[in-house]
Design an enzyme around this catalytic site. Structure first.
Site, PDB file in Angstrom:
ATOM      1  N   ASP B 432       0.835  -1.188  -0.115  1.00  0.00           N
ATOM      2  CA  ASP B 432       0.061  -0.020  -0.063  1.00  0.00           C
ATOM      3  C   ASP B 432       0.718   1.230  -0.061  1.00  0.00           C
ATOM      4  O   ASP B 432       0.738   2.465  -0.453  1.00  0.00           O
ATOM      5  CB  ASP B 432      -1.091  -0.002   1.148  1.00  0.00           C
ATOM      6  N   HIS B 436       0.416   3.883  -2.806  1.00  0.00           N
ATOM      7  CA  HIS B 436       0.320   5.310  -2.540  1.00  0.00           C
ATOM      8  C   HIS B 436       1.310   6.118  -3.214  1.00  0.00           C
ATOM      9  O   HIS B 436       0.775   7.251  -3.820  1.00  0.00           O
ATOM     10  CB  HIS B 436       0.518   5.412  -1.167  1.00  0.00           C
ATOM     11  N   GLU B 437       2.599   5.872  -3.325  1.00  0.00           N
ATOM     12  CA  GLU B 437       3.494   6.853  -3.951  1.00  0.00           C
ATOM     13  C   GLU B 437       3.217   6.828  -5.465  1.00  0.00           C
ATOM     14  O   GLU B 437       3.261   7.815  -6.158  1.00  0.00           O
ATOM     15  CB  GLU B 437       5.033   6.124  -3.690  1.00  0.00           C
ATOM     16  N   GLU B 460      -3.308  13.584  -0.626  1.00  0.00           N
ATOM     17  CA  GLU B 460      -2.789  12.420   0.080  1.00  0.00           C
ATOM     18  C   GLU B 460      -4.081  11.598   0.411  1.00  0.00           C
ATOM     19  O   GLU B 460      -3.800  10.278   0.282  1.00  0.00           O
ATOM     20  CB  GLU B 460      -2.547  13.018   1.472  1.00  0.00           C
ATOM     21  N   ASP B 471      -3.589  -2.644  -2.733  1.00  0.00           N
ATOM     22  CA  ASP B 471      -3.126  -3.824  -1.476  1.00  0.00           C
ATOM     23  C   ASP B 471      -4.541  -3.843  -0.632  1.00  0.00           C
ATOM     24  O   ASP B 471      -4.942  -3.334   0.290  1.00  0.00           O
ATOM     25  CB  ASP B 471      -2.440  -3.140  -0.316  1.00  0.00           C
ATOM     26  N   GLU B 479       0.655  -0.942   7.632  1.00  0.00           N
ATOM     27  CA  GLU B 479       0.598  -1.970   8.723  1.00  0.00           C
ATOM     28  C   GLU B 479       1.695  -2.902   8.286  1.00  0.00           C
ATOM     29  O   GLU B 479       2.232  -3.459   9.529  1.00  0.00           O
ATOM     30  CB  GLU B 479      -0.884  -2.624   8.762  1.00  0.00           C
ATOM     31  N   HIS B 529      -1.488  15.585   5.379  1.00  0.00           N
ATOM     32  CA  HIS B 529      -1.395  14.087   6.031  1.00  0.00           C
ATOM     33  C   HIS B 529      -2.384  13.837   7.179  1.00  0.00           C
ATOM     34  O   HIS B 529      -2.531  12.603   7.165  1.00  0.00           O
ATOM     35  CB  HIS B 529      -0.292  13.589   6.374  1.00  0.00           C
TER      36      HIS B 529
END
Lengths: 150, 1025
Positions: B432, B436-437, B460, B471, B479, B529
């Site tokens: 994930d 995300h990136e 974000e 994911d 996590e 964030h």
């Protein structure tokens, strides 16, 4: 030694505080922390965590590692001391480049920042956007400050 | 009119500065070899402060039509290659009539679609240029036609494109590559095929065994000898060219199979490839990732070495790649080896055994999974939607001090994974996180959301949402890489519960769940964030009430087709609801659920303003909407005319031939312009008493601007005169301002402004904005020339006298071959400017808008000639010039475009249309007034400051009358705006005499002294002798 400050009480807590700081070799040095209302903070932040970390140069020439959490809690730890005259030159240069009217706030996913706090004003400059690069004089000042910690 | 102060002989022995035929040609001034008449003017040189001056905007970057909301006057969405300027993707206007849609029942011949390309791509013979070589069924309905391009009946090798046809038979898009035939300069084939084959064989002989195959070998390989195809070949080595060439397939021996491209006129080898499949190419490798799980990754074999390069995807372009280091359309993982600072180096990741370490496997696997997610779920071809290479860096140290990096980020080009430190394990261990990136890259290539405030929080959030979809096992982020004890739930964030086990922001990982919990501080660039938790939660709720697959499609469509850089939470709500309606229907359960999800997180219809409007800081003129323009129809003797926009009534104003854009006073009563004899004229615009007179008879003028109050006039001459002239009708003084360059870039040796051209006064009449032609010599001896935009302080409103001539640039630098010019202020906002952006290299011209207060910059529309933009009375429309003529006949036409509330972008729901044909130089004006307290500037109450003695030697006193005791600050700035000193003072009620000293090294000249105390401000001028 690490010192953690909620930002709102930072200036009170750190005003003219004499503290003992152990350097990495284990020796004990007396370092005078200035009022911390006169410092330059430089570093980077962002990424998936959003945390920011960098270094802080005080008017008396103390250099600290500075980590800021998302809610702006600041943790500093002593790194080194430079000559006061050299520190003053940095402040002079910073005040010249980051005047009270100067504005630049263009973060990217990862960004760099310069935070100037003087008795007269505070100013934060943020850059990292590919489409809006920082002015050259800001990059130059940041690069010179980064060399302090090499 | 001309009171003599000192005489400046305007003898401008100008040097002719040669320049190529350009879009700026009509602004160029010719050499004048005669002797000029003279006017008498005081000269002010301004302050030539170099190196550290501030500009109003950051450096200007190159603009392409991708920056336009509607890149075509026909409002087809056209994306162009930034390299060639050719269209690469065209979204056609949908069929507008439902009847027309229903009427489609039968098969439409392919040629009709090819004919439609003429309009879409601006071609005249697309039906001959393209051939359909494959037809596929689109799984979403309709079909896909694949085209190849031909020239002189020969294939243009590699020029392939795709047409999408919807289920109603309508052409919805074209994309791909095509070569403009006019760029094919050589059409002959002077080298014979045999010579070309021999050339290839000779080259092969250098490093391969070459022999004639036996009959048995030929039979086995089904090879009868070298095959030759005559084509037009696209050579991208330096600049894109298309040349006649031979493509030769050849088997020099039983093992090798080669392809050569030989220039059909020079005989040079343009390219060669090995087509032998048994050595180099895509492979797979298995190994344990950072979590110990066995993964299969795609690698690439070259000889006996294997690389972390995935060349197995359909986007991979071997012919354009330089393997293994510079693949095109691949997924590539590189190693930064924990280097940092000036020692930073990276390498391709290579293995002789096709076995890779866990970090490589994790990062490479993640990039592949993310690519597959976007490809299969959203039909998106990589990060940029067009097969761009996905690059990941592993072993990334903190870029600032080289310590182990507790982070991962996207830097606009690639994904960077740190190996963790106190909070995290190696970040590449989380799918994930990588998703995300990579999504930040997708965002950058779509809505390009900014990274601050609510826009940054949406940025974000989108990265979290699609990271979580990639994911898809849970709703948590990070996590797999969080070290125990750092976050209450063991996850960095949680979409299903943004509080993430905490109670407030002091708990690590806590985020607001609803708008009333929103963080409003400045930390984290305005909580990007932190506040991402709110849209994250909206997404979670939507996924719960519908399906994950529905929610991800809705948010993806919102991101890619509705959101823009400055979008706020309310925009996200509107975009998602509309996206849900687009996909599932207006009354669908998904559309309703989307609204409900946003309601729950308190992003309601009334929770924000969709865009940040630019506020008026001057009251709006209450008169009629009028336009003054110039007739370009040579058959019509009426030149200057007035158009009443409400009634479309046209009234002739003047028959005078004029040489440049006119300028109108703010009350709409007078217009000033330069006639063909280069004199300054004024015409009254009151229809009952139109009269015209020469106000400055010297035949030297090129451009003129009247201040809004009609009290001052600024002008430039027809010569290459490095000056701007300002005349004050009250004092009857002329002042000549010498132009200078307030900044020099690195690498500039000498040079500066040559002459100014277009001018316009600001609302308060103290500043001019002007464009200026510059020439500089680089340290390497090369010359650069360009037009830029500057501001000059020509009036001091405090002392009510001429200003000091300080010049400020709008942009510190411009891209190569780019000029900006013809600036114009918004009618009611001081910080808004529109201007022409001219890219000489691409032969493109854009009408741009910028806001110097927040540094926002937008392309509003495009033109094909200098557009002379001008705002209307309410700043809701922008008029500009577009040439609707042919390649041989000019037909300048005034267009208008509706503006969004920010005044610097086009209104998505607005229109863009012709305002008046055969005309140019539009000037919107009104014949009303602004309210008596007309200036809404949000400044402190300002009073004059008495400085004495004045002039002085640097030591003086300030006399301030204060109503009450208070603390204040004295600020001294030099004439260029540079702050010299700031002194804290305490004032008593009554008269205060405050001593003041300039720094000892302060040179003689003007200085501005300002005293600020609360809302009060005193300003005065100090003159050091």
């Amino acid at each position: 030694m690490k010192i953690t400050f909620p930002v709102r009480s930072l200036f009170i807590a750190a005003t003219l505080l004499w503290i003992s700081i152990h350097n990495t070799s284990g020796q004990s040095n007396k370092v005078k922390i200035d009022t911390l209302d006169h410092y330059i903070e430089f570093g980077s932040g962002g990424g998936i965590t959003g945390q920011a970390q960098g270094h802080m140069l005080t008017y008396s020439g103390n250099v600290y590692k500075a980590i800021r959490t998302l809610d702006n809690e600041l943790t500093i730890s002593f790194v080194k001391k430079i000559k006061k005259s050299r520190a003053k030159r940095f402040f002079k240069a910073a005040q010249k480049q980051i005047s009270p009217d100067f504005q630049f706030n263009e973060p990217g996913n990862r960004y760099q920042y310069l935070y100037l706090k003087t008795a007269q004003y505070t100013k934060k400059v943020v850059w990292g956007s590919l489409s809006k690069p920082a002015p050259k004089q800001i990059i130059k000042l940041s690069t010179k400050l980064q060399k302090l910690i090499l | 009119m001309k009171q003599i102060v000192c005489t400046i002989f305007i003898t401008l022995a100008a040097v002719f500065l040669s320049s190529a035929q350009s879009l700026m040609e009509e602004k160029e001034k010719n050499t004048y070899l005669g002797i000029k008449p003279e006017i008498k003017a005081t000269q002010i040189n301004g302050s030539n402060r170099s190196q550290d001056s501030h500009t109003l905007m950051p450096a200007l970057e190159r603009v392409t039509k991708n920056h336009l909301l509607f890149p075509s006057k026909e409002r087809n969405m056209i994306y162009r290659s930034p390299q060639t300027g050719q269209p690469i993707f065209v979204l056609a206007q949908p069929v507008s009539s439902p009847t027309a849609r229903l009427a489609y029942t039968g098969e439409i011949p392919n040629v009709s679609y090819l004919l439609q390309l003429n309009a879409l791509l601006g071609l005249s013979n697309a039906e001959k240029m393209f051939r359909v070589y494959q037809t596929d069924i689109d799984p979403l309905g309709g079909k896909v036609l694949r085209l190849k391009q031909y020239y002189n009946s020969l294939e243009i090798e590699g020029s392939e494109s795709v047409i999408h046809i919807n289920q109603n038979g309508g052409l919805t898009s074209w994309n791909g590559l095509y070569i403009n035939p006019t760029t094919i300069k050589i059409t002959s084939f002077s080298v014979s095929e045999q010579t070309a084959v021999q050339k290839a064989l000779t080259d092969l002989g250098a490093d391969k065994q070459v022999y004639e195959l036996s009959d048995a070998e030929k039979t086995f390989l089904e090879y009868s000898g070298p095959s030759v195809r005559a084509v037009y070949y696209i050579d991208n080595k330096v600049v894109q060219t298309c040349v006649p060439a031979y493509i030769i397939e050849i088997r020099p021996n039983f093992m090798d199979w080669m392809e050569y491209v030989i220039d059909a006129n020079t005989g040079n080898i343009l390219a060669y490839y090995s087509k032998t499949c048994h050595v180099d190419g895509p492979r797979t490798s298995k190994g344990a990732d950072l979590n110990g799980a066995q993964q299969t990754i795609n690698t690439y074999q070259i000889g006996t070495s294997y690389y972390a390069v995935d060349g197995s995807r359909s986007m991979f372009k071997l012919s354009a790649s330089s393997m293994p280091d510079n693949p095109v359309g691949a997924i590539q993982t590189l190693d930064l080896k924990n280097t940092w600072g000036s020692s930073t180096t990276f390498t391709s990741i290579k293995s002789s055994t096709n076995i890779f370490n866990a970090t490589t496997i994790s990062a490479h696997y993640i990039a592949g999974k993310a690519y597959e997610y976007y490809s299969t779920v959203h039909n998106r071809n990589s990060i940029n939607g067009n097969g761009s290479t996905i690059i990941s860096f592993i072993n990334v140290a903190d870029p600032d001090d080289g310590t182990a990096m507790d982070n991962a980020f996207w830097n606009g080009k690639a994904i960077y994974y740190g190996n963790g430190n106190t909070l995290f394990k190696p970040l590449a261990g989380a799918l994930d996180v990588g998703g995300h990136e990579l999504t930040h890259g997708v965002i950058q290539n779509t809505a390009n959301l900014s990274y601050s405030g609510e826009s940054g929080a949406i940025n974000e959030s989108m990265a979290d949402i699609f990271g979580c979809m990639i994911d898809s096992l849970d709703w948590q982020i990070g996590e797999d890489v969080v070290k125990p004890g750092n976050y209450p739930t063991g996850a960095l964030r949680d979409l299903s519960d943004p509080h993430n086990g905490g109670t407030d922001l002091s708990d690590a990982g806590w985020q607001p769940r609803i708008l009333s919990e929103k963080y409003k501080g400045s930390s984290d660039n305005g909580g990007v964030h932190i506040n991402s938790g709110i849209p994250n939660y909206a997404f979670y709720l939507l996924a719960q009430s519908t399906k994950r697959t529905s929610a991800e499609k809705i948010f993806y469509r919102a991101l890619t087709t509705y959101l823009v850089r400055s979008s706020q939470f309310i925009d996200l709500r509107i975009a998602c609801i509309q996206a849900a309606k687009d996909i599932f229907g207006n009354s669908s359960a998904e559309a309703i659920a989307t609204g409900n999800a946003f309601d729950t997180v308190e992003i309601t219809e009334n929770s924000g303003t969709p865009i940040s409007p630019a506020s008026d800081d001057v009251f709006v003129n209450n008169g009629k909407d009028l336009l003054l323009a110039y007739n370009t129809n040579t058959n019509n003797s009426q030149k200057l005319f007035r158009l009443e926009l409400q009634t479309s009534t046209k009234t002739p104003i003047s028959n005078t031939v004029i040489s440049n854009k006119p300028s109108v006073t703010d009350d709409g009563k007078k217009a000033y312009f330069v006639n063909s004899a280069n004199q300054i004229k004024m015409v009254t615009l009151t229809l009952s008493s139109i009269s015209e007179q020469i106000v400055e008879q010297h035949k030297i003028w090129n451009n003129v601007a009247i201040s809004r109050d009609g009290k001052r006039l600024a002008a430039t001459t027809i010569d290459q005169d490095t000056s701007i002239y300002v005349y004050d009708f009250v004092s009857q003084y002329w002042v000549r301002y010498q132009l200078y360059s307030p900044t020099f870039s690195d690498g500039i040796k000498s040079g500066g402004p040559i002459y100014a051209d277009a001018l316009e006064w600001n609302a308060t009449g103290d500043q001019l904005v002007f464009d200026c032609y510059n020439e500089f010599e680089n340290v390497d001896g090369s010359n650069i020339s360009y037009w830029d935009i500057n501001f000059i302080q020509v009036w001091d409103t405090i002392v009510n006298d001429f200003g000091d001539g300080t010049i400020t640039k709008l942009f510190p630098s411009l891209p190569a071959d780019v000029s900006v010019g013809n600036p114009t202020f918004a009618k009611n906002s001081r910080s808004i400017i529109a201007f022409d952006y001219i890219d000489e290299a691409a032969s493109e011209l854009y009408v741009m808008g910028c806001n110097t207060e927040n540094n926002d910059l937008n392309a509003i529309t495009y033109s094909n000639v200098l557009s002379y933009p001008n705002f209307n009375r309410t700043d809701t429309k922008l008029a500009y010039v577009y040439d609707a003529g042919t390649s041989t006949t000019s037909r300048k036409t005034i267009w208008y475009i509706d503006l969004a509330a920010d005044k610097i972008s086009s209104d998505p729901a607005g229109t863009e249309d012709v305002l008046y044909d055969y005309s140019t130089w539009p000037v919107y004006y009104s014949n009303g007034t602004r309210l008596a307290t007309s200036v809404l500037f949000k400044t402190a109450e300002t009073q004059s400051l008495l400085v004495f003695p004045n002039p002085n030697n640097g030591d003086a006193s300030l006399l301030i009358e204060a109503n009450e005791s208070s603390n204040g600050v004295v600020k001294i700035t030099d004439a260029s705006g540079k702050m010299l000193s700031t002194i804290s003072i305490t004032m008593s009620a009554g008269e205060n005499n405050i001593p003041l000293s300039l720094p000892a090294n302060a040179p003689a000249g003007f200085y501005l002294v300002a005293v600020e105390s609360g809302q009060k401000k005193w300003i005065g001028r100090l003159v050091k002798l």
